[in-house]
Design a protein around this motif. Structure first.
Motif: not given
Length: 333
Positions: A242-244, A284-288, A293-295
Motif C-alpha cells: 500500500e502506497l496511500w 466529482g471527487a472529494c479527495a485526490l 503529494g503522491i506521484e
C-alpha cells in the motif's frame, strides 16, 4: 438495488445481474444499452425487465472478477454502434471537500481567493435549488467519447505528451437519450475520472486539456442507487504494498450541488439530447492523492470502492515510454 454487469466469452455477450457470489444471466439481451432501450419502448421499468429475463444460467463471479475465467468483464455500458455516440464528461467543485485541493493547487495558501474557490462558493450558495427552480451551474468539462473509457482491470494511460496521471475516485451517472430527445438515467457506477494534475497545476486554463485522458468505469452498473451519503475508499498500491489510502464520501449529502442541478445543467444543451446517444457523467471527487503529494508511477494499482456499488474498480497505471510524436497536418490542395 440491482447491480448489472456486461460479460463476454469470445463472440458471445451477456448482461447479468449480481447475486453474490454468482452472476445471473439475463435471457435475450446482450447489452445494457439494449435492455434500457427495451424498457423505454415498452414503458416498463428496468427492475421489471430484469425480473422477466432472469431465466438464464449462473456463472462464478469470483473467477470472472479475478480474470481466471474465459468470461471477461466488460465496461458496464457501451454504445452498440459507435463509441463516438457516447459523450464522456464531468462536473468539478461539487463536493464539500474538493475546493481545498483545488485552492492549494493554484495558490500558495488560502489568502488568495481563486476563481475555483469563487465557483465553489457559488455552488454552496445556489447549487441545491428548491423544487421547480434552476440553481447555479457547476463547473463542467469534456473528457472525450466512449473510446476513452476503460473497464475493470484495464490500464489507464499517461500518454507521451502528459505530465502525469492521477486517480479521481467518483460515482458516474449513465444516461440514454430516447427517440424524443428525453434523457433517462440508466444507473450509476464506480468511476476513476483520472486526470493530469501536474499539467493543470501549471495554469488553471490547462484544466480542459488535463481532462482529455483515459478514464474507467465499473465493474458494475447500479440501478436506482441511494445517492444520499455514500462511503468509499481509495487505495493505491506499488509493488503489492500500500502506497496511500483514504476513506472518502460522496453523494448529495456530501455535495454542494444536487444531482438534479447537475443533470439540469448538463442536459440543458440541445446537443446533449440527441436521440440514441449515451452519456457518462462523472459527478466529482472529494479527495485526490495528488493533493497529498503522491506521484503515481508505471504499474501502480488504483483501487476504488463505494458501499452499495459492488466490487471494487481496479486499474493499473501505464506510463508511455516513447516520445510525444510531432503531428503533421496535410493540406488538401
Amino acid at each position: 438495488m440491482k447491480r448489472l454487469v456486461q460479460i463476454q466469452n469470445g463472440s458471445t455477450r451477456h448482461v447479468a445481474f449480481v447475486e453474490e457470489p454468482h452472476l445471473h444471466i439475463l435471457a435475450g439481451v446482450s447489452s445494457i444499452y439494449e435492455l434500457a432501450q427495451q424498457a423505454i419502448e415498452s414503458e416498463t421499468s428496468l427492475f421489471a425487465l430484469i425480473r422477466e429475463r432472469a431465466t438464464g444460467g449462473l456463472l462464478d463471479y469470483d473467477a470472472i472478477y479475478s480474470g481466471s475465467s474465459p468470461w471477461q468483464l466488460l465496461l458496464p455500458i457501451d454504445h452498440p454502434e459507435n463509441p463516438a455516440r457516447c459523450l464522456v464528461s464531468g462536473t468539478g467543485l461539487t463536493h464539500l471537500g474538493s475546493a481545498k485541493n483545488r485552492q492549494s493547487m493554484h495558490t500558495g495558501g488560502d489568502e488568495q481567493l481563486t476563481d475555483s474557490m469563487k465557483m465553489f462558493r457559488w455552488g454552496v450558495e445556489g447549487g441545491k435549488p428548491a423544487d421547480g427552480e434552476i440553481g447555479i451551474p457547476p463547473e463542467w468539462f469534456y473528457k472525450g467519447n466512449g473510446s476513452i473509457l476503460r473497464g475493470h482491470g484495464d490500464p489507464l494511460d499517461v500518454p507521451p505528451y502528459a505530465d502525469d496521471g492521477g486517480e479521481e475516485a467518483e460515482i458516474a451517472g449513465v444516461y440514454l437519450i430516447d427517440a424524443n430527445g428525453q434523457p433517462h438515467r440508466i444507473g450509476m457506477a464506480i468511476g476513476n475520472e483520472f486526470s493530469d494534475h501536474k499539467f493543470e497545476k501549471k495554469n488553471y486554463l490547462n484544466l480542459a486539456g488535463s481532462k482529455i485522458r483515459t478514464c474507467s468505469l465499473g465493474p458494475e452498473m447500479v440501478i436506482d442507487p441511494d445517492f444520499g451519503s455514500i462511503a468509499g475508499k481509495v487505495t493505491l498500491k506499488r509493488g503489492g504494498s500500500e502506497l496511500w489510502s483514504k476513506e472518502i464520501l460522496t453523494g448529495e449529502d456530501e455535495m454542494c450541488h444536487s444531482l438534479r442541478n447537475i443533470e439540469q445543467h448538463h442536459f440543458k444543451f440541445e446537443t446533449h439530447r440527441r436521440p440514441g446517444d449515451l452519456h457518462v457523467h462523472y459527478y466529482g471527487a472529494c479527495a485526490l492523492s495528488f493533493g497529498d503529494g503522491i506521484e503515481l508511477a508505471d504499474k501502480d494499482l488504483m483501487e476504488i470502492s463505494f458501499n452499495g456499488f459492488g466490487r471494487a474498480l481496479r486499474n493499473p497505471l501505464h506510463v508511455a515510454k516513447e516520445q510525444a510524436p510531432l503531428i503533421h497536418i496535410q493540406s488538401l490542395k
